[in-house]
Design a protein around this motif. Structure first.
Motif, mmCIF file in Angstrom:
data_model
loop_
_atom_site.group_PDB
_atom_site.id
_atom_site.type_symbol
_atom_site.label_atom_id
_atom_site.label_comp_id
_atom_site.label_asym_id
_atom_site.label_seq_id
_atom_site.Cartn_x
_atom_site.Cartn_y
_atom_site.Cartn_z
ATOM 1 N N GLY A 19 0.817 -1.206 0.000
ATOM 2 C CA GLY A 19 0.000 0.000 0.000
ATOM 3 C C GLY A 19 0.852 1.258 0.000
ATOM 4 O O GLY A 19 2.089 1.199 -0.062
ATOM 5 N N MET A 20 0.208 2.412 0.097
ATOM 6 C CA MET A 20 0.902 3.691 0.072
ATOM 7 C C MET A 20 1.574 3.959 1.415
ATOM 8 O O MET A 20 1.023 3.649 2.478
ATOM 9 C CB MET A 20 -0.075 4.825 -0.225
ATOM 10 N N ILE A 21 2.775 4.529 1.366
ATOM 11 C CA ILE A 21 3.437 4.998 2.584
ATOM 12 C C ILE A 21 4.042 6.376 2.334
ATOM 13 O O ILE A 21 4.384 6.717 1.200
ATOM 14 C CB ILE A 21 4.548 4.041 3.073
ATOM 15 N N SER A 22 4.148 7.151 3.392
ATOM 16 C CA SER A 22 4.950 8.370 3.405
ATOM 17 C C SER A 22 6.134 8.102 4.324
ATOM 18 O O SER A 22 5.938 7.673 5.478
ATOM 19 C CB SER A 22 4.138 9.564 3.914
ATOM 20 N N LEU A 23 7.336 8.314 3.833
ATOM 21 C CA LEU A 23 8.539 7.861 4.543
ATOM 22 C C LEU A 23 8.564 8.314 5.992
ATOM 23 O O LEU A 23 8.706 7.499 6.908
ATOM 24 C CB LEU A 23 9.798 8.342 3.822
ATOM 25 N N HIS A 24 8.460 9.611 6.236
ATOM 26 C CA HIS A 24 8.626 10.121 7.596
ATOM 27 C C HIS A 24 7.541 9.595 8.534
ATOM 28 O O HIS A 24 7.824 9.209 9.683
ATOM 29 C CB HIS A 24 8.640 11.647 7.591
ATOM 30 N N GLU A 25 6.318 9.564 8.051
ATOM 31 C CA GLU A 25 5.218 9.058 8.879
ATOM 32 C C GLU A 25 5.381 7.565 9.131
ATOM 33 O O GLU A 25 5.201 7.086 10.250
ATOM 34 C CB GLU A 25 3.886 9.339 8.207
ATOM 35 N N TRP A 26 5.733 6.827 8.098
ATOM 36 C CA TRP A 26 5.899 5.379 8.226
ATOM 37 C C TRP A 26 7.054 5.050 9.172
ATOM 38 O O TRP A 26 6.959 4.117 9.985
ATOM 39 C CB TRP A 26 6.159 4.773 6.842
ATOM 40 N N ALA A 27 8.127 5.805 9.104
ATOM 41 C CA ALA A 27 9.289 5.548 9.959
ATOM 42 C C ALA A 27 8.962 5.783 11.424
ATOM 43 O O ALA A 27 9.425 5.034 12.301
ATOM 44 C CB ALA A 27 10.459 6.432 9.542
ATOM 45 N N GLY A 28 8.172 6.804 11.713
ATOM 46 C CA GLY A 28 7.828 7.097 13.097
ATOM 47 C C GLY A 28 9.056 7.329 13.950
ATOM 48 O O GLY A 28 9.944 8.105 13.594
ATOM 49 N N ASP A 29 9.139 6.616 15.076
ATOM 50 C CA ASP A 29 10.269 6.763 15.999
ATOM 51 C C ASP A 29 11.336 5.687 15.782
ATOM 52 O O ASP A 29 12.171 5.454 16.657
ATOM 53 C CB ASP A 29 9.776 6.703 17.451
ATOM 54 N N SER A 30 11.300 5.044 14.633
ATOM 55 C CA SER A 30 12.250 3.974 14.343
ATOM 56 C C SER A 30 13.399 4.471 13.482
ATOM 57 O O SER A 30 13.311 5.499 12.822
ATOM 58 C CB SER A 30 11.545 2.826 13.606
ATOM 59 N N TRP A 31 14.466 3.688 13.452
ATOM 60 C CA TRP A 31 15.509 3.828 12.462
ATOM 61 C C TRP A 31 15.022 3.183 11.171
ATOM 62 O O TRP A 31 14.121 2.329 11.196
ATOM 63 C CB TRP A 31 16.789 3.134 12.929
ATOM 64 N N VAL A 32 15.620 3.552 10.053
ATOM 65 C CA VAL A 32 15.244 2.981 8.760
ATOM 66 C C VAL A 32 16.496 2.511 8.031
ATOM 67 O O VAL A 32 17.490 3.239 7.949
ATOM 68 C CB VAL A 32 14.491 4.000 7.886
#
Length: 209
Positions: A19-32
């Motif tokens: 599905g659709m994601i927005s990087l910053h929102e999807w990352a949240g408080d995690s590392w990527v």
């Protein structure tokens, strides 16, 4: 666009097989762990996607979310993942960016014309919870990544953030670390009451948990 360590990772909204994601929102408080590969249904890429899936628990315990990318469609990703799971004996669940128009690949400078005009090289971006780029690596298309090194550098970055230390060449968890020159001996006494070994005034080592 050339991205440097310390830059804010550019945000984007894109389709994935999940599905659709927005990087910053999807990352949240995690590392990527954001990594690109040249194409679906290719051999080296299949092993890399499989290895990332196999290491899902290792990424999770470090609070890291993997995010793949290729210049294929989400539908192609979904078909290919069946092959990845079967040949690599795993279950791939993390999202893979569908970047058929090359928008994200160009945003992150993943298209190197001498390699290909339309396929991404093997780029790595480690992005912290503040959305800052903390590490970049680029591999050629015919060389698979070293995932031990990817986990090692994440461990080093996270320990450095927690303890204000640096790590020496070939460092592994549990090995001695280095007190950076920016920390004076007086400050180090407060930060590291267990003491340290001074090999030179600029080279101070110790163990930390």
């Amino acid at each position: 666009m050339s991205l440097h360590i310390g830059d804010t990772a550019p945000d984007f909204t894109v389709e994935t097989q999940n599905g659709m994601i927005s990087l910053h929102e999807w990352a949240g408080d995690s590392w990527v762990f954001f990594f690109s590969h040249p194409a679906d249904f290719t051999p080296v890429c299949t092993t890399e996607m499989g290895r990332t899936a196999q290491l899902s628990s290792e990424f999770a315990k470090r609070n890291v979310k993997p995010l793949g990318l290729s210049t294929d469609t989400a539908e192609e990703h979904r078909k290919w993942i069946k092959d990845v799971n079967e040949t690599q004996h795993t279950t791939l669940e993390f999202p893979i960016v569908a970047d058929a128009d090359l928008a994200v690949a160009k945003l992150y400078d993943m298209i190197h014309p001498d390699e290909s005009e339309t396929a991404a090289v093997r780029s790595v971006f480690i992005i912290d919870p503040n959305k800052k780029v903390r590490l970049t690596m680029t591999y050629p298309m015919n060389v698979g990544r070293n995932f031990d090194e990817i986990l090692r550098v994440i461990d080093a970055l996270q320990l450095g953030d927690r303890k204000r230390i640096a790590t020496p060449a070939d460092w592994q968890l549990g090995k001695d670390v280095i007190i950076p020159p920016s920390i004076t001996n007086d400050e180090a006494k407060t930060l590291f009451p267990q003491g340290w070994t001074e090999h030179r005034p600029y080279l101070r080592t110790l163990k930390v948990d």
